[in-house]
Design an enzyme around this catalytic site. Structure first.
Site, PDB file in Angstrom:
ATOM      1  CD  GLU A  88      -8.994  13.267   8.006  1.00 36.04           C
ATOM      2  OE1 GLU A  88      -8.077  12.669   7.749  1.00 36.04           O
ATOM      3  OE2 GLU A  88     -10.220  13.017   7.657  1.00 36.04           O
ATOM      4  NE  ARG A 116      -4.249  12.073   7.752  1.00 33.09           N
ATOM      5  CZ  ARG A 116      -3.788  10.823   8.105  1.00 33.09           C
ATOM      6  NH1 ARG A 116      -4.364  10.117   9.034  1.00 33.09           N
ATOM      7  NH2 ARG A 116      -3.200  10.063   7.212  1.00 33.09           N
ATOM      8  CG  HIS A 133      -1.912  -0.857   0.929  1.00 35.50           C
ATOM      9  ND1 HIS A 133      -2.477  -1.564  -0.244  1.00 35.50           N
ATOM     10  CD2 HIS A 133      -3.270  -1.161   1.845  1.00 35.50           C
ATOM     11  CE1 HIS A 133      -3.396  -2.200  -0.153  1.00 35.50           C
ATOM     12  NE2 HIS A 133      -4.023  -1.779   1.190  1.00 35.50           N
ATOM     13  CD  GLU A 149      -6.662  13.281   2.305  1.00 35.39           C
ATOM     14  OE1 GLU A 149      -7.482  12.847   1.477  1.00 35.39           O
ATOM     15  OE2 GLU A 149      -5.961  12.799   2.693  1.00 35.39           O
TER      16      GLU A 149
END
Ligand SMILES: Cc1cc2nc3c(=O)[nH]c(=O)nc-3n(C[C@H](O)[C@H](O)[C@H](O)COP(=O)(O)OP(=O)(O)OC[C@H]3O[C@@H](n4cnc5c(N)ncnc54)[C@H](O)[C@@H]3O)c2cc1C
Length: 582
Positions: free
Chosen positions: A298, A445, A106, A443
């Protein structure tokens, strides 16, 4: 190379096929369907000479997350126990082969295999099929979990949960292997609210900061062979192995854990991005205010849309009346299997109709806003693991640029405000030229740095190459702000955009203000053609991230020296790692 503006553009069918195919990976890595065992006349690559007869070996397909590194056939051994890997290392040294550990594949980056490389003298080792046991010791202080390299983090957190234990932080996807996660210093989205203390045994930093011991395959000069060696967290030699980019082979690991807790996760889609990403001290519903209140925040901001998808997680021992209880992970099915209006727009963007990008952004946002309502997921409550895992392998296979900014807590709003202002300006500028290099979200976070006081045994120090490793010269830099921009593989102009973005980030987040580090598993060192290519970034900028402010025995050079000591024959390496970690 991996992320290429000129690379193949995935068709809608290709992207969704990738998503559907990915369903095979849950738990034990890719399906072995189509594997061609050693000795089968259908084999397309020459058989490795004198291969240990009892270790299962077959030609298998290798494909990384973004499908930018693909091989139809690579010899892949299945490790049945740690000793198999020692034998493979000895065999590989004698026969001039290289051994690459294989988790769930991944990763984006060429840490396992490089695109286009010759794989005739490579043996991948599947750890997830058999080298995957997990055992929890809830009785010690701290409580610990010992896992084989190929155990998935979902299996580990599930076992911990059964014993009333957990971690503060975890990556969002559960089917990755623990060794793969630790190799890149994996992180989650858990950051302390104002005044919040860490639960003893947990860490607000990377997973690597939880490691108390690990076993790796290392060279024994006196014996003239490889062997298993256990490193404890108090050994000075462990720190380079806590995040090693695949330059070693870890067989087993023991990590600390702390008391599990219940979490509430609330989503909203109505805060305008200018309000959310406002400068420090601004009034209103700001990212800064949510961080103070919840810590865990987030934001996912789709291109050319007004209001991001905002998530906050808060520790909540009792179920709030408005929340819905969940009993397992991955609540957001709408982001794991993409709804039709989004795939329609996606198909057009993927086929080169870039002008549709704003409509594509709107359809992505629309699917989230509608999905939260339709699936009743905007206010959830459950065990921490069930709300930390929120992405499945069926989610879209995008490419990612960006990295982490390490700085003071007080700078969170400033860092995010500057980045989002820059991103908006650049995307608007390119749109005015009819160019849309970015077609998927930004994104952001947070987590904290790898604080050694959170390690509940004697610690020899922070992981050398963890992106959130502390800077001893800057004890006030306690915060790590992860910012990524993602896009469909093959989007025209994407690599050049990512290059501009990472150079801007490295330049802006520097000096007394902050430091910028790349996210090992994702995209970095971009030139205009793709990632992992820019010589100046690879040879200068990256090493500096792990030299600046660090003594020579705790950063980049000490790690490289340790990798060579443990594996002087570079059996555990590839061409890319040879250049990055010479
Ligand atoms: C949808 C998605 C969401 C993600 N979310 C997050 C997130 O929230 N936070 C985060 O930090 N990361 C995240 N990641 C990235 C992920 O953590 C890394 O890519 C991780 O390395 C994947 O592990 P793997 O088992 O797939 O390893 P692989 O991709 O198979 O391998 C990756 C690296 O690990 C090395 N490796 C594997 N096994 C061993 C071993 N036994 N010994 C030594 N080295 C080994 C390989 O050599 C290679 O260098 C996400 C990835 C995806 C696709």
């Amino acid at each position: 190379m991996s992320i290429r503006a000129s690379g193949p553009i995935l068709s809608r069918r290709g992207l969704l096929g990738a998503a559907a195919g990915a369903a095979l990976v849950m738990g034990t890595g890719w399906s072995h369907a189509g594997a061609v065992p050693l000795g089968d006349p259908a084999a397309t690559i020459a058989a490795p000479p004198n291969f240990p007869a009892d270790i299962p070996l077959a030609q298998q397909r290798f494909v990384n997350w973004a499908k930018t590194i693909e091989f139809d056939a690579v010899w892949t051994a299945t490790a049945r126990d740690a000793q198999d890997i020692v034998r493979l290392a000895d065999w590989a040294r004698i026969h001039g082969f290289r051994i690459r550990p294989r988790g769930s594949m991944h990763s984006w980056s060429p840490l396992t295999l490089e695109a286009g490389q010759n794989v005739e003298k490579v043996v991948l080792v599947d750890t997830m099929s058999q080298l995957n046991s997990v055992s929890v010791d809830p009785t010690g202080y701290p409580a610990t979990v010992t896992a084989d390299a190929g155990a998935s983090i979902e299996a580990i957190l599930s076992a911990l949960q059964k014993e009333g234990l957990g971690w503060a932080n975890s990556p969002a996807i559960g089917d990755i292997s623990i060794a793969g996660a630790l190799s890149i210093g994996a992180h989650g989205s858990t950051y302390p609210a104002a005044g919040e203390a860490v639960v003893a045994g947990q860490s607000f930093g990377s997973l690597s900061n939880l490691v108390l011991a690990l076993t790796a395959v290392v060279w024994n000069d006196a014996a003239g062979s490889y062997e298993l060696r256990e490193f404890r967290r108090s050994d000075a030699e462990i720190t380079p192995l806590l995040a090693h980019l695949g330059r070693t082979f870890v067989t087993s690991v023991t990590l600390q854990a702390g008391a599990n807790y219940r979490v509430r996760c609330q989503s909203s889609t109505d805060v305008p991005w200018r309000e959310l990403f406002a400068p420090p001290g601004a009034p209103g519903r700001t990212f800064e205010s949510y961080v103070e209140q919840h810590g865990r925040v987030e934001a996912i901001w789709f291109p050319f849309t007004e209001t991001p998808w905002l998530k906050t997680w808060s520790v909540s021992p009792e179920k709030p009346a408005e929340s819905r209880e969940v009993f397992g992970p991955y609540p957001y099915v709408f982001s794991d299997s993409i709804p039709e209006p989004v795939t329609d727009a996606l198909a057009q963007v993927a086929s080169g109709n870039q002008a549709i990008t704003p409509a594509f952004g709107a359809s992505q946002f629309g699917a989230v806003a509608a999905g939260l309502v339709a699936t009743d997921t905007s206010d959830l409550w459950g065990w921490s693991k069930d709300l930390m895992f929120y992405l499945r392998a069926t989610t879209l296979r995008v490419v990612a640029g960006g990295g982490v900014v390490v700085t003071r807590r007080e700078n969170i709003a400033q860092v995010i405000h500057e980045f989002t202002t820059w991103l908006h300006e650049r995307m608007t500028y390119y749109a005015s030229l009819g160019q849309y290099p970015v077609n998927m979200p930004f994104e952001v976070r947070l987590c904290r740095i790898d604080d050694q006081s959170e390690v509940l045994t004697d610690s020899a120090g922070a992981p050398n190459l963890s992106p959130v490793r502390p800077r001893p010269d800057r004890p006030d830099w306690d915060t790590a702000i992860w910012m990524n921009v993602v896009s469909i593989p093959g989007t025209a102009g994407l690599s050049a955009f990512f290059r501009e973005m990472e150079q801007w980030m490295a330049d802006r987040y520097s000096g007394d203000y902050a430091t910028f580090r790349s996210e090992w598993s994702k995209g970095w060192a971009f030139d205009n053609e793709g990632g992992y290519r820019d010589a100046g970034f690879l040879g200068g900028t990256i090493p500096a991230m792990y030299r600046e402010g660090l003594s020579s025995d705790e950063g980049w050079d000490a790690a490289l020296a340790a990798f060579d000591r443990n594996d002087p024959h570079r059996v555990f390496s590839n061409g890319f790692l040879d250049r990055l970690l010479p």
